[in-house]
Design a protein around this motif. Structure first.
Motif, PDB file in Angstrom:
ATOM      1  N   MET A 153       0.693  -1.235   0.089  1.00  0.00           N
ATOM      2  CA  MET A 153       0.197  -0.006   0.243  1.00  0.00           C
ATOM      3  C   MET A 153       0.948   1.241   0.205  1.00  0.00           C
ATOM      4  SD  MET A 153      -2.655   0.513   2.449  1.00  0.00           S
ATOM      5  CE  MET A 153      -3.700   2.484   2.455  1.00  0.00           C
ATOM      6  N   THR A 154       2.125   1.145   0.485  1.00  0.00           N
ATOM      7  CA  THR A 154       2.847   1.951   0.808  1.00  0.00           C
ATOM      8  C   THR A 154       2.905   2.704  -0.546  1.00  0.00           C
ATOM      9  OG1 THR A 154       3.367   1.938   2.922  1.00  0.00           O
ATOM     10  CG2 THR A 154       5.125   2.731   1.620  1.00  0.00           C
ATOM     11  N   GLU A 155       3.682   1.850  -1.614  1.00  0.00           N
ATOM     12  CA  GLU A 155       3.951   2.056  -2.541  1.00  0.00           C
ATOM     13  C   GLU A 155       3.038   2.642  -3.767  1.00  0.00           C
ATOM     14  OE1 GLU A 155       6.091  -1.118  -4.457  1.00  0.00           O
ATOM     15  OE2 GLU A 155       7.439  -1.600  -2.584  1.00  0.00           O
ATOM     16  N   GLN A 156       1.971   2.404  -3.189  1.00  0.00           N
ATOM     17  CA  GLN A 156       0.919   2.831  -4.187  1.00  0.00           C
ATOM     18  C   GLN A 156       0.478   4.562  -4.192  1.00  0.00           C
ATOM     19  OE1 GLN A 156      -2.958  -0.412  -3.279  1.00  0.00           O
ATOM     20  NE2 GLN A 156      -2.520  -1.207  -4.744  1.00  0.00           N
ATOM     21  N   LEU A 157       0.847   4.374  -2.527  1.00  0.00           N
ATOM     22  CA  LEU A 157      -0.014   5.693  -1.879  1.00  0.00           C
ATOM     23  C   LEU A 157       1.918   6.973  -3.105  1.00  0.00           C
ATOM     24  CD1 LEU A 157      -0.868   5.725   1.575  1.00  0.00           C
ATOM     25  CD2 LEU A 157      -2.346   6.060  -0.685  1.00  0.00           C
ATOM     26  N   CYS A 199       1.515  10.267  -4.875  1.00  0.00           N
ATOM     27  CA  CYS A 199       2.028  11.333  -4.539  1.00  0.00           C
ATOM     28  C   CYS A 199       3.285  12.132  -5.715  1.00  0.00           C
ATOM     29  CB  CYS A 199       3.067  10.804  -3.378  1.00  0.00           C
ATOM     30  SG  CYS A 199       2.013  11.107  -1.963  1.00  0.00           S
ATOM     31  N   ASP A 200       3.476  10.754  -5.907  1.00  0.00           N
ATOM     32  CA  ASP A 200       4.587  11.370  -7.486  1.00  0.00           C
ATOM     33  C   ASP A 200       3.780  11.618  -8.895  1.00  0.00           C
ATOM     34  OD1 ASP A 200       6.776  10.691  -6.394  1.00  0.00           O
ATOM     35  OD2 ASP A 200       6.733   8.486  -6.977  1.00  0.00           O
ATOM     36  N   SER A 236      -5.238  16.935  -0.049  1.00  0.00           N
ATOM     37  CA  SER A 236      -4.544  15.546  -0.226  1.00  0.00           C
ATOM     38  C   SER A 236      -3.044  15.185  -0.200  1.00  0.00           C
ATOM     39  CB  SER A 236      -5.412  15.606  -1.916  1.00  0.00           C
ATOM     40  OG  SER A 236      -6.711  15.691  -1.650  1.00  0.00           O
ATOM     41  N   LYS A 237      -2.492  16.071  -1.096  1.00  0.00           N
ATOM     42  CA  LYS A 237      -0.641  15.244  -0.423  1.00  0.00           C
ATOM     43  C   LYS A 237      -0.373  15.425   0.837  1.00  0.00           C
ATOM     44  CE  LYS A 237       0.589  18.237  -4.829  1.00  0.00           C
ATOM     45  NZ  LYS A 237       1.412  19.458  -5.195  1.00  0.00           N
ATOM     46  N   SER A 238      -0.640  16.354   1.078  1.00  0.00           N
ATOM     47  CA  SER A 238      -1.076  16.121   3.082  1.00  0.00           C
ATOM     48  C   SER A 238      -1.395  14.745   3.410  1.00  0.00           C
ATOM     49  CB  SER A 238      -0.606  17.211   3.369  1.00  0.00           C
ATOM     50  OG  SER A 238      -0.054  18.112   2.978  1.00  0.00           O
ATOM     51  N   MET A 239      -2.596  14.552   3.030  1.00  0.00           N
ATOM     52  CA  MET A 239      -2.609  13.236   3.807  1.00  0.00           C
ATOM     53  C   MET A 239      -2.212  12.240   3.145  1.00  0.00           C
ATOM     54  SD  MET A 239      -6.608  11.849   3.877  1.00  0.00           S
ATOM     55  CE  MET A 239      -7.797  11.340   5.312  1.00  0.00           C
TER      56      MET A 239
END
Length: 101
Positions: A1-5, A9-10, A86-89
């Motif tokens: 999930m981290t990689e997806q998030l 972000c990218d 959204s980026k911050s979240m």
């Protein structure tokens, strides 16, 4: 999930991409339980809505379908967090996942 998030972000940094998060705290919304994609073809200005569920998929191009899905899309955009929020979240969630919370 981290990689997806991290990928989200990218992508959010690209000028032609807008990433907005609709948090769970927003509660129920116009598209709950449904997903759709609005396709806009630049060459002939044609619009189509693509809907998909567990057992089927369909392309909708009648005016009442387009109007309804465009209205739902705009409502979702208004209810979602802004671009910066959204980026911050996303970044906060990545940090929390990394901390094992």
């Amino acid at each position: 999930m981290t990689e997806q998030l991290e990928l989200l972000c990218d992508l959010a940094e690209l000028q032609h991409v807008a990433v907005q998060v609709l948090p769970f705290s927003a509660g129920s919304h116009a598209s709950l339980g449904t997903s759709f994609t609005i396709l806009r073809l630049r060459n002939n200005h044609k619009r189509t809505v693509y809907v998909e569920d567990i057992t089927s998929a369909d392309y909708l191009d009648r005016p009442h379908h387009l109007d309804t899905y465009n209205l739902v899309y705009e409502r979702l955009r208004m209810e979602a967090l802004g671009l910066n929020e959204s980026k911050s979240m996303l970044k906060q969630t990545i940090e929390e996942l990394g901390a094992g919370r």
